[in-house]
Enzyme design. Structure first.
Site, PDB file in Angstrom:
ATOM      1  N   HIS A 296      51.422  37.869  51.312  1.00  0.00           N
ATOM      2  CA  HIS A 296      50.581  36.827  50.532  1.00  0.00           C
ATOM      3  C   HIS A 296      51.253  37.026  48.854  1.00  0.00           C
ATOM      4  O   HIS A 296      51.520  37.969  48.346  1.00  0.00           O
ATOM      5  CB  HIS A 296      49.233  37.317  50.259  1.00  0.00           C
TER       6      HIS A 296
ATOM      7  N   TYR B 246      38.507  36.361  45.585  1.00  0.00           N
ATOM      8  CA  TYR B 246      37.454  37.370  44.982  1.00  0.00           C
ATOM      9  C   TYR B 246      36.593  36.625  44.049  1.00  0.00           C
ATOM     10  O   TYR B 246      36.811  35.856  43.125  1.00  0.00           O
ATOM     11  CB  TYR B 246      38.348  38.335  43.912  1.00  0.00           C
TER      12      TYR B 246
ATOM     13  N   PRO C 126      36.493  49.521  47.276  1.00  0.00           N
ATOM     14  CA  PRO C 126      37.290  48.637  47.955  1.00  0.00           C
ATOM     15  C   PRO C 126      37.914  47.596  47.245  1.00  0.00           C
ATOM     16  O   PRO C 126      38.560  46.830  47.683  1.00  0.00           O
ATOM     17  CB  PRO C 126      36.860  48.218  49.378  1.00  0.00           C
TER      18      PRO C 126
ATOM     19  N   LYS D  92      42.746  49.609  47.146  1.00  0.00           N
ATOM     20  CA  LYS D  92      43.669  50.760  46.902  1.00  0.00           C
ATOM     21  C   LYS D  92      43.777  51.821  47.880  1.00  0.00           C
ATOM     22  O   LYS D  92      44.637  52.659  47.864  1.00  0.00           O
ATOM     23  CB  LYS D  92      43.706  51.253  45.375  1.00  0.00           C
TER      24      LYS D  92
ATOM     25  N   TYR E  65      47.819  45.201  41.046  1.00  0.00           N
ATOM     26  CA  TYR E  65      47.451  44.493  42.441  1.00  0.00           C
ATOM     27  C   TYR E  65      48.649  45.030  43.610  1.00  0.00           C
ATOM     28  O   TYR E  65      48.277  45.356  44.650  1.00  0.00           O
ATOM     29  CB  TYR E  65      47.148  43.294  42.387  1.00  0.00           C
TER      30      TYR E  65
HETATM   31  C1  PHB Z   1      40.180  43.278  53.487  1.00  0.00           C
HETATM   32  O1  PHB Z   1      40.698  42.553  53.888  1.00  0.00           O
HETATM   33  O2  PHB Z   1      39.476  44.016  54.249  1.00  0.00           O
HETATM   34  C2  PHB Z   1      40.150  43.716  52.138  1.00  0.00           C
HETATM   35  C3  PHB Z   1      41.123  42.892  51.275  1.00  0.00           C
HETATM   36  C4  PHB Z   1      40.887  43.291  50.014  1.00  0.00           C
HETATM   37  C5  PHB Z   1      40.158  43.997  49.253  1.00  0.00           C
HETATM   38  C6  PHB Z   1      39.183  44.749  50.179  1.00  0.00           C
HETATM   39  C7  PHB Z   1      39.260  44.557  51.760  1.00  0.00           C
HETATM   40  O3  PHB Z   1      40.095  44.360  48.172  1.00  0.00           O
END
Ligand code: PHB
Ligand code: APR
Length: 445
Positions: free
Chosen positions: A75, A204, A296, A300, A388
């Site tokens: 990505h 997000y 999460p 990280k 990130y």
């Molecule tokens: C996930 O795809 O499980 C995932 C992606 C981004 C995050 C946390 C979990 O910040």
């Protein structure tokens, strides 16, 4: 009782323990990995799935990147969504070409178990009554039961890679450990759904009803999360209620929303930030979730575990090859500098995107202003992007015995042989009656 002699005893076969075991193997350093769960349980456990650029480079350089190469989804950007609008942050453009790769943590674990089995070095699953002793001596011991047999692993070092609920951190006297802890007043309800991802990149979302996250695992599997109360019983959420709430929080004014599909897994995870320092006590070294937990939101957790073990592998390599302890001595400080930056980033992502139960209208406006600034300032976007995709590694890959340039080939045999010879020189002479390497788990063959 079976006595097993090794150089490094590793507790836990999660990403930290397995990565460390393989890094040590590539440097000709022997280890025994002891895991209390079954192989199936460890592989099937659904966890996060975002790999930083450095973690991807590490897996390739270790020669365990073929699954990642085949099924990982690169990505180059992500979306931040608020007030019904998605804003793209171009990670690659802002970081000179770096990206993240979406590849399930359980796939990483599956690949690493396969690699471990190929090395024929010991990996015990379903170990009972695991304990560690004599940590302050130069001969720490790891004990466990396996198939009714009592086993004692005599090591030079123990790596505590047994996650947040493991036994290694509690084996350190409380008086020498400082614990930093923050528990959040919410958790994440996560689902895996048989639905084609409706976006190529993660979204997000901040919504007045709470945070939501759109992610994926493959071209046919969507992974989604919803902020819920921390102790929310999953039984409170029918599939229909989950989809309804996902749509309310995620749909944007341009008509974007997730595709709906059959839900094949769902669970609720509480969120916390946690650090235990120092990450070393005597000959015990903590790595990964055993030493620190991040919420999460910044994705990280696995990446920090990878970074810890790279630092530890360099230190152990220097000890066995050059008989120096300088890198072992600086292990905790070097790791904690990165850990705290990841803690800060994860806390910031979490506080900016979630709805706190005691939030007032001032907090709401401040959050929106934060996101408005983030998505309209190149400097702010660059700062998010840099963190990130992952801050620069503490340790160059070659310092941990990996090929320069991230080749997917394992180390050349010539080099391994040279390293192995030095390790053999260092190994203590066998104690009479003590086997050097005992049984490999027959289940693993
Ligand atoms: C996930 O795809 O499980 C995932 C992606 C981004 C995050 C946390 C979990 O910040
Ligand atoms: N004896 C042996 N193994 C144990 C014990 C024990 N007493 N207690 C726990 N374990 C095992 C767990 O079953 C697990 O397989 O240790 C392993 C720890 O793995 P993880 O919890 O995955 O932790 P880590 O390897 O540090 O990886 C960090 O995992 O939790 C996620 O978000 C986190 O992505 C991050 C990553």
């Amino acid at each position: 009782m079976s006595i097993i002699r090794t150089q490094v005893g590793i507790v836990g076969a999660g990403p930290a323990g397995l990565l460390l075991g393989h890094l040590l193997h590539l440097n000709g350093i022997d280890s025994v990995i002891v895991e209390n769960r079954s192989r199936e349980y460890v592989i099937d456990r659904v966890r996060a799935g975002v790999l930083e650029q450095g973690t991807v480079d590490l897996l390739h350089a270790m020669g365990v990147g073929s699954g990642l190469q085949r099924a990982g989804l690169r990505h180059d950007g992500l979306y931040i969504s608020f007030d019904g609008q998605r804003h793209r942050i171009d990670l690659a453009e802002l970081t000179g070409g770096k990206a993240i790769t979406v590849y399930g943590q359980n796939e990483v674990v599956r690949d690493l178990i396969e690699a471990r089995v190929q090395t024929q070095r010991p990996l015990y699953f379903e170990a009972g009554r695991v304990s560690v002793t004599a940590l302050e001596s130069t001969t720490p011991t790891l004990r466990f039961e396996h198939n009714g047999d009592e086993c004692e692993v005599r090591c030079d070092f123990i790596a505590g890679c047994d996650g947040f609920h493991g036994i290694c951190r509690p084996a350190i006297p409380e008086s020498v450990l400082t614990v930093y802890d923050r528990v959040y007043p919410f958790g994440w309800l996560g689902i895996l759904a048989e639905a084609t991802p409706s976006s190529d990149e993660l979204v997000y979302t901040r919504h007045e009803r709470g945070f939501a996250l759109f992610s994926m695992r493959s071209p046919s599997l969507t992974r989604l999360y919803l902020q819920v109360p921390p102790d929310e019983p999953i039984a409170n959420w029918s599939d229909e209620a989950i989809w309804r709430e996902m749509m309310v929080r995620m749909s944007t004014r341009d008509g974007w929303r997730p595709n709906v599909g059959r839900i094949i897994q769902k669970s609720v995870t509480p969120m916390r930030s946690f650090v235990a320092a120092p990450m070393r006590h005597g000959h015990l070294f903590l790595a990964g979730d055993a030493a620190h937990i991040v919420p999460p939101t910044g994705a990280k957790g696995l990446n920090l575990a990878a970074s810890d073990v790279l630092v530890l592998a360099r230190a152990l390599k220097a000890f066995y090859e050059d008989h120096t302890t300088a890198y072992l001595d600086s292990y905790s400080d070097v790791c904690l500098r990165r850990v705290w930056k990841a803690q800060r980033f994860s806390w910031w992502m979490t506080s900016t995107l979630h709805r706190f139960p005691d939030a007032n209208p001032f907090d709401d406006q401040r959050q929106i202003a934060d996101l408005d600034y983030l998505t309209s300032s190149r400097a702010a976007m660059a700062s998010l992007a840099e963190q990130y995709v992952g801050l620069p590694a503490e340790v160059p890959l070659e310092d941990a015995g990996l090929p320069i340039g991230g080749s997917s080939e394992p180390l050349a045999g010539r080099r391994r042989d040279a390293v192995q010879a030095q390790v053999d020189d260092h190994l203590p002479v066998d104690v009479p009656g003590v086997a050097n390497h005992v049984v490999h788990d027959p289940d693993l063959r």
